[in-house]
Design a protein around this motif. Structure first.
Motif, short mmCIF file in Angstrom:
data_model
loop_
_atom_site.label_atom_id
_atom_site.label_comp_id
_atom_site.label_asym_id
_atom_site.label_seq_id
_atom_site.Cartn_x
_atom_site.Cartn_y
_atom_site.Cartn_z
N THR A 58 90.08 42.06 28.31
CA THR A 58 89.47 42.01 27.17
C THR A 58 88.44 40.18 28.21
OG1 THR A 58 91.09 40.53 26.93
CG2 THR A 58 91.42 42.64 25.68
N VAL A 61 85.25 41.63 28.40
CA VAL A 61 84.59 41.74 27.95
C VAL A 61 83.93 40.02 27.18
CG1 VAL A 61 84.12 43.73 26.41
CG2 VAL A 61 84.63 43.98 27.66
N ASN A 62 85.68 39.80 27.05
CA ASN A 62 84.91 38.31 25.71
C ASN A 62 83.83 37.07 25.90
OD1 ASN A 62 85.46 36.79 23.32
ND2 ASN A 62 86.28 35.33 25.21
N TRP A 65 80.36 38.85 25.08
CA TRP A 65 80.40 39.60 23.95
C TRP A 65 80.46 38.62 23.22
CZ3 TRP A 65 77.87 42.04 20.17
CH2 TRP A 65 77.99 42.03 19.09
N PHE A 71 76.70 44.07 24.13
CA PHE A 71 77.41 45.06 23.85
C PHE A 71 77.18 45.60 24.73
CE2 PHE A 71 79.51 48.02 22.07
CZ PHE A 71 79.93 48.20 21.21
N ALA A 73 79.02 48.71 26.21
CA ALA A 73 80.39 49.74 25.77
C ALA A 73 80.34 51.26 27.13
CB ALA A 73 78.96 50.62 25.41
N THR A 359 87.54 51.93 27.00
CA THR A 359 86.09 50.76 26.48
C THR A 359 86.65 50.95 25.06
OG1 THR A 359 84.85 52.49 28.08
CG2 THR A 359 83.61 51.25 25.86
N TRP A 363 88.12 46.66 23.42
CA TRP A 363 86.81 46.25 22.23
C TRP A 363 87.80 46.26 21.23
CZ3 TRP A 363 82.36 43.71 21.91
CH2 TRP A 363 81.79 44.11 23.51
N VAL A 366 89.90 42.33 22.18
CA VAL A 366 88.35 41.49 21.78
C VAL A 366 88.92 41.53 20.22
CG1 VAL A 366 86.31 40.67 22.00
CG2 VAL A 366 87.21 41.84 23.73
N ILE A 367 88.49 42.33 19.32
CA ILE A 367 88.17 42.21 18.21
C ILE A 367 89.31 41.65 17.10
CG2 ILE A 367 87.17 43.50 15.72
CD1 ILE A 367 85.78 45.22 17.37
N SER A 371 86.99 37.32 19.12
CA SER A 371 85.72 37.05 20.05
C SER A 371 85.63 35.73 20.38
CB SER A 371 84.47 38.13 19.01
OG SER A 371 83.53 38.38 19.94
N SER A 377 91.51 37.17 23.09
CA SER A 377 91.73 38.06 23.49
C SER A 377 92.97 38.38 24.33
CB SER A 377 90.04 37.74 25.10
OG SER A 377 89.14 37.46 24.29
#
Length: 446
Positions: A58, A61-62, A65, A71, A73, A359, A363, A366-367, A371, A377
């Motif tokens: 995460t 990804v953080n 994003w 983004f 994916a 994936t 996400w 993270v959300i 974010s 995260s």
């Protein structure tokens, strides 16, 4: 009212309190035995270790994003590339594999990369319409030469001891060295992807990375010479002792008896504690570096680009270059997590790289966590992974309670059989609740 909510969300006690609540769940899992918790420290530490690895995913990804608004994916693809690191670095060499086709494979890969580089130069330097003729010709000739070198070499490697190997093997180096190598594999792929895809609009970037991630996983499944494909690669070395070795150590057996545990239980817990220490050190180091970067001029520039690309570009910032930079860094962190995960499992199974787990769920973490906030995260990863695991246990219990008034029959039986899939409903419900009551996450960006 809105000012009060904003003050509550930015309260300095919010994050520590939520972290304590999440840690309490792990303590209950280890100490309390009832219908909700297993009462096993072995189970609690297993969930914690995978939660720590998920937290590193995460973070990657953080960065992409939360820092830059990219983004990605295709998280599963970069994770799979990182997982390849321990296989090619830490596993023992396969006798006869390198002699069978190793040099020719390297030559073929060099030809492939050279073909792409030459085609790129032709496109840049040769004027149209001649470039439209030369570039396809270069690609075609390069592809033919690549396959001429590559196919016989791969067939020779896969035919070498195919029952128990059939792959190129590793270097036999210490497994901890393979973690940064896995990060480099993912970073190299991200650079190539970013050079092509980062010029796309955000929705097209998501589609492109989704497809590229699936391509990477498909390659790992089908290229048996690399990591045995769907035959799976087992016996990956680990940086901590094996449980059986500890159980055969009289000194450890004596200590286990002093702790009031049998050697089997004590060895399993001790190994998982060592893993948790290693993963925790890596995670804290990454958070420290990420926080320092985020609070530096570079971090403020990245957030300015994220919030308004047009204004940042007008002020002389190279938006595409910065996007490529953060995309590579985030993917490298994801690749590092992949190398750590396959080391923890001791197994590389390309068929297990499921986009839903590696994936979508990342996400969600993270959300839910928040974010743009590194600690958020981590919190989201630990919480969502715990709920993801326990929902498979709690789902049947809840469904059994809900369907108790129903008469015995096909409907009740169907609902009970579908209960293990309650984890999907649970994740969707958690995500909806967070988006409704805390749209910026449990620990929002400051």
């Amino acid at each position: 009212m809105s000012n009060t909510r904003q003050a509550d969300a930015s309260s300095p006690l919010r994050a520590p309190l939520i972290f304590l609540l999440v840690m309490a769940l792990f303590v209950l899992e280890g100490t309390t035995r009832n219908a909700l918790f297993s009462g096993s420290w072995n189970s609690a530490l297993t969930i914690l270790n995978m939660g720590l690895i998920s937290a590193i995913m995460t973070l990657g990804v953080n960065m992409q994003w939360g820092y830059a608004g990219l983004f990605n994916a295709g998280v599963v693809g970069f994770l799979a590339l990182g997982a390849l690191g321990p296989v090619l670095v830490a596993t023992a060499p396969v006798e006869g594999a390198w002699a069978a086709g190793g040099p020719r494979v390297l030559l073929a890969l060099a030809v492939g990369l050279g073909t792409l580089a030459l085609a790129s130069q032709v496109w840049k330097r040769v004027k149209a319409p001649l470039s439209f003729l030369l570039m396809p010709l270069v690609l075609l000739l390069g592809f033919v030469l690549y396959r001429y070198l590559f196919d016989p070499a791969v067939m020779a490697i896969e035919a070498n001891n195919s029952a128990s190997a059939g792959n190129i093997g590793g270097l036999g180096w210490p497994v901890l060295l393979s973690w940064p190598v896995g990060a480099l594999f993912a970073a190299a792929a991200a650079w190539g992807v970013g050079k092509v895809a980062l010029g796309l609009r955000s929705d097209y970037l998501a589609i492109a990375t989704l497809g590229i991630g699936e391509i990477i996983v498909a390659v790992l499944r089908n290229e048996e010479w690399l990591a045995r494909g769907v035959k799976n690669m087992s016996g990956i070395p680990r940086p901590v002792p094996y449980e059986l070795d500890l159980q055969n150590d009289p000194g450890f057996v004596a200590k286990a008896a002093d702790w009031g545990m049998d050697a089997s239980t004590a060895s399993a817990i001790w190994v998982k504690l060592l893993y948790a220490g290693l993963f925790g050190i890596v995670l804290l180091a990454l958070i420290l570096l990420a926080e320092l970067a985020l609070k530096s001029p570079w971090g403020r520039m990245m957030r300015a680009i994220r919030d308004n690309e047009t204004a940042a570009s007008a002020m002389g910032k190279n938006v595409k270059a910065r996007h490529l930079q953060i995309f590579v860094l985030g993917s490298a962190v994801i690749g590092l997590a992949g190398a750590m995960m396959v080391t923890f499992d001791g197994l590389l199974s390309p068929g297990g790289f499921n986009p839903l787990r590696y994936t979508f769920l990342i996400w969600v973490m993270v959300i839910v966590g928040g974010s743009g906030n590194n600690w958020g995260s981590v919190l989201g990863a630990l919480l969502i992974w715990f709920l993801w695991i326990k929902a498979e246990v709690w789902g049947p219990q809840l469904m059994n309670l809900v369907t108790a008034p129903l008469p015995a029959g096909s409907l009740r039986q169907h609902l009970l059989e579908s209960a293990p899939h309650m984890r999907f409903v649970a994740m969707g419900l958690v995500l909806l609740l967070v988006l409704r009551f805390a749209p910026r996450g449990l620990v929002p960006e400051k």
